[in-house]
Scaffold this active site. Structure first.
Site, short mmCIF file in Angstrom:
data_model
loop_
_atom_site.label_atom_id
_atom_site.label_comp_id
_atom_site.label_asym_id
_atom_site.label_seq_id
_atom_site.Cartn_x
_atom_site.Cartn_y
_atom_site.Cartn_z
CG LEU A 91 40.74 50.27 34.16
CD1 LEU A 91 41.87 50.91 33.42
CD2 LEU A 91 41.07 50.44 35.71
CG ASP A 92 41.59 46.77 31.00
OD1 ASP A 92 41.60 47.19 29.92
OD2 ASP A 92 42.53 46.68 31.56
CE LYS A 93 34.02 41.13 29.57
NZ LYS A 93 33.60 40.23 28.62
CD GLU A 94 33.69 41.26 34.64
OE1 GLU A 94 33.48 41.36 35.74
OE2 GLU A 94 32.97 41.09 33.65
CB THR A 95 38.81 47.03 36.02
OG1 THR A 95 39.50 45.91 35.38
CG2 THR A 95 39.63 47.75 36.79
#
Length: 133
Positions: free
Chosen positions: A16-20
């Protein structure tokens, strides 16, 4: 951990998206991982997420389109996160909607939403990103 269980290593296909955190797609073989990566790269994967939110959306389904921009976050270690960069805001004096200058670095972000259920002060939403990776 896998060694003690005598399991084969898994191959990361997508996260899942970076920082998630919380969602990764893994494959048992390198070949399967490569095929799955290609599906994500060519946008042949339909992503659908569920979220529990406070309140009840009105309308119960629709499209949210608010540009996003990467901004520096100051904390113990400086880093960047995606944040909203809306084109409109409410005027604090009279509450009217007013257009604001677009951020040149902002990216288009469109998500379709639909309420699946609601109880108490929360709702379960189905979210489908239209733009983005």
């Amino acid at each position: 951990m896998l060694e003690s269980m005598k399991a084969e290593p898994l191959h990361l296909c997508h996260r899942l998206d970076k920082e998630t955190t919380g969602v990764m797609v893994l494959a048992r073989s390198k070949e399967a991982a490569e095929k799955i990566r290609l599906l994500f790269k060519t946008r042949q994967v339909e992503k659908i997420y569920w979220a529990i939110v406070l309140g009840d959306p009105d309308p119960v389904e629709g499209i949210v389109e608010i540009p996003i921009v990467e901004k520096e976050v100051q904390s113990h270690q400086s880093h960047y996160k995606m944040t909203l960069a809306p084109n409109y805001r409410l005027c604090p004096e009279d509450g009217k909607v007013m257009k604001i200058r677009k951020n040149r670095n902002a990216e288009r972000a469109v998500t379709r939403y639909r309420r699946l259920a609601s109880a108490s002060a929360c709702s379960l939403l189905e979210l489908q990103p239209i733009t983005g990776d």
